[in-house]
Write a protein that holds these residues in place. Structure first.
Motif, PDB file in Angstrom:
ATOM      1  N   SER A  62       1.722   2.416   5.646  1.00 35.42           N
ATOM      2  CA  SER A  62       0.977   3.523   6.877  1.00 35.42           C
ATOM      3  C   SER A  62       1.011   2.964   8.233  1.00 35.42           C
ATOM      4  N   ALA A  63       1.180   3.639   9.278  1.00 31.92           N
ATOM      5  CA  ALA A  63       1.184   3.597  10.657  1.00 31.92           C
ATOM      6  C   ALA A  63      -0.100   2.759  11.067  1.00 31.92           C
ATOM      7  N   HIS A  64      -0.935   2.884  10.150  1.00 35.02           N
ATOM      8  CA  HIS A  64      -2.432   2.463  10.675  1.00 35.02           C
ATOM      9  C   HIS A  64      -2.791   1.176  10.155  1.00 35.02           C
ATOM     10  N   TRP A  65      -2.006   0.413   9.717  1.00 36.24           N
ATOM     11  CA  TRP A  65      -2.300  -0.920   9.439  1.00 36.24           C
ATOM     12  C   TRP A  65      -1.327  -1.760   9.607  1.00 36.24           C
ATOM     13  N   LEU A  66      -1.666  -2.887  10.667  1.00 34.01           N
ATOM     14  CA  LEU A  66      -0.712  -4.012  11.279  1.00 34.01           C
ATOM     15  C   LEU A  66      -1.545  -5.113  11.100  1.00 34.01           C
ATOM     16  N   ASP A 128      -6.425   3.600   4.581  1.00 36.44           N
ATOM     17  CA  ASP A 128      -6.836   4.567   5.738  1.00 36.44           C
ATOM     18  C   ASP A 128      -6.228   5.736   5.616  1.00 36.44           C
ATOM     19  N   HIS A 129      -6.609   6.569   6.786  1.00 35.00           N
ATOM     20  CA  HIS A 129      -6.285   7.844   6.765  1.00 35.00           C
ATOM     21  C   HIS A 129      -4.611   8.143   6.547  1.00 35.00           C
ATOM     22  N   GLY A 130      -3.686   7.445   7.127  1.00 38.34           N
ATOM     23  CA  GLY A 130      -2.239   7.493   7.214  1.00 38.34           C
ATOM     24  C   GLY A 130      -1.784   7.688   5.672  1.00 38.34           C
ATOM     25  N   GLY A 179       6.975   6.047   3.332  1.00 37.58           N
ATOM     26  CA  GLY A 179       6.626   5.565   4.824  1.00 37.58           C
ATOM     27  C   GLY A 179       5.815   6.779   5.463  1.00 37.58           C
ATOM     28  N   SER A 180       4.588   6.493   5.941  1.00 38.56           N
ATOM     29  CA  SER A 180       3.665   7.405   6.546  1.00 38.56           C
ATOM     30  C   SER A 180       3.671   7.318   8.066  1.00 38.56           C
ATOM     31  N   GLY A 181       3.968   8.338   8.962  1.00 41.48           N
ATOM     32  CA  GLY A 181       3.920   8.088  10.177  1.00 41.48           C
ATOM     33  C   GLY A 181       4.060   9.534  10.838  1.00 41.48           C
TER      34      GLY A 181
END
Length: 276
Positions: A62-66, A128-130, A179-181
């Motif tokens: 997800s794009a929302h976890w770094l 997360d929502h991604g 891959g979610s973005g």
């Protein structure tokens, strides 16, 4: 473009996919214009049934976890993280009770270790929502175990291609790598007609890069910042919505990619890609 769901080129091997996860909980609320996300929702709903076999598990980036290194959810029943803001109250009550799979999390960290990539398991991290927003459409029964994988805070495209390469064996083990973005993600550009041509230019380059032979593809994606209109579509230090594409491209190995979905949403072009 018509929605397409190509099968894997190797029997039993699952493809890898890069999907647009939409704007917040967009698929589960009223939107203006009302049908802006209908085509994207239809594409997401059709992915799993198009596969050569039903996945035993899903690994979603997800794009929302770094994180400082690559992290993997390790809980047996992760909770949801409602990491969007200013949306209707009912969107903070959405449920997606998909189980985690701790054994798969261990397998992932083992593969990354063999590839020389630092990683850790986070047993307390939720979805997360991604992750849960698109999967509510892709697997509405929530009956496929899911492990979420983070991006690296370095935002280094080569590191994320390497991450994908390390995950390749999972494709032959019944695991779908997602891959979610968003192929366009400039918050200032959404809804602005001036960004339509900007997004079209970058999307054309991105499609050509994805559909090139693997070595050329990986070289182009590693240098994506040099693409025309790249930084208008993904501003500096905000390319986290593009990097999940690098992971699924890396996991594709020598398999070719192609654009399988595209639509005009909020005055910009958004696309999905599949490999294998």
């Amino acid at each position: 473009m018509n929605t397409e769901h190509p099968a894997s080129t190797s029997p039993g091997r699952l493809p890898t996919v890069y999907i647009p996860h939409g704007g917040g909980p967009c698929f589960f609320m009223d939107w203006n214009p009302p049908h802006a996300w209908d085509k994207t929702a239809a594409y997401l709903r059709g992915i799993v049934e198009s596969l050569p076999q039903r996945p035993k598990a899903i690994v979603l980036v997800s794009a929302h976890w770094l994180e400082g290194d690559f992290a993997v959810t390790g809980g047996a029943q992760p909770e949801l993280i409602y990491d969007y803001y200013g949306f209707p109250p009912h969107t903070y009550e959405l449920k997606y009770p998909a189980p985690g799979e701790p054994a798969l999390a261990e397998r992932i960290t083992s593969l990354l270790g063999q590839a020389g990539l630092s990683s850790h398991i986070d047993a307390r991290r939720g979805y997360d929502h991604g992750m849960f927003i698109p999967l509510m459409l892709m697997v509405p029964q929530a009956d496929i175990p899911v492990v979420q994988l983070s991006l690296n805070i370095s935002l280094d495209p080569a590191a994320h291609l390497a991450l994908g390469r390390a995950l390749q064996p999972l494709r032959d083990e019944g695991v779908l790598i997602v891959g979610s973005g968003m192929s366009f993600h400039n918050m200032r550009g959404y809804g602005d007609p001036r960004f339509g041509p900007v997004s079209d230019t970058f999307d054309a380059w991105l499609t050509e890069a994805v559909e090139a032979p693997a070595a050329e593809r990986d070289a182009a994606l590693s240098a994506w910042e040099q693409a025309p209109m790249a930084r208008w579509c993904h501003p500096p230090r905000a390319e986290e919505h593009l990097l999940p594409l690098m992971v699924v491209a890396g996991a594709a190995g020598a398999d070719r990619g192609r654009k399988v979905f595209s639509d005009r949403v909020m005055e910009t072009t958004l696309s999905a890609f599949s490999f294998g």
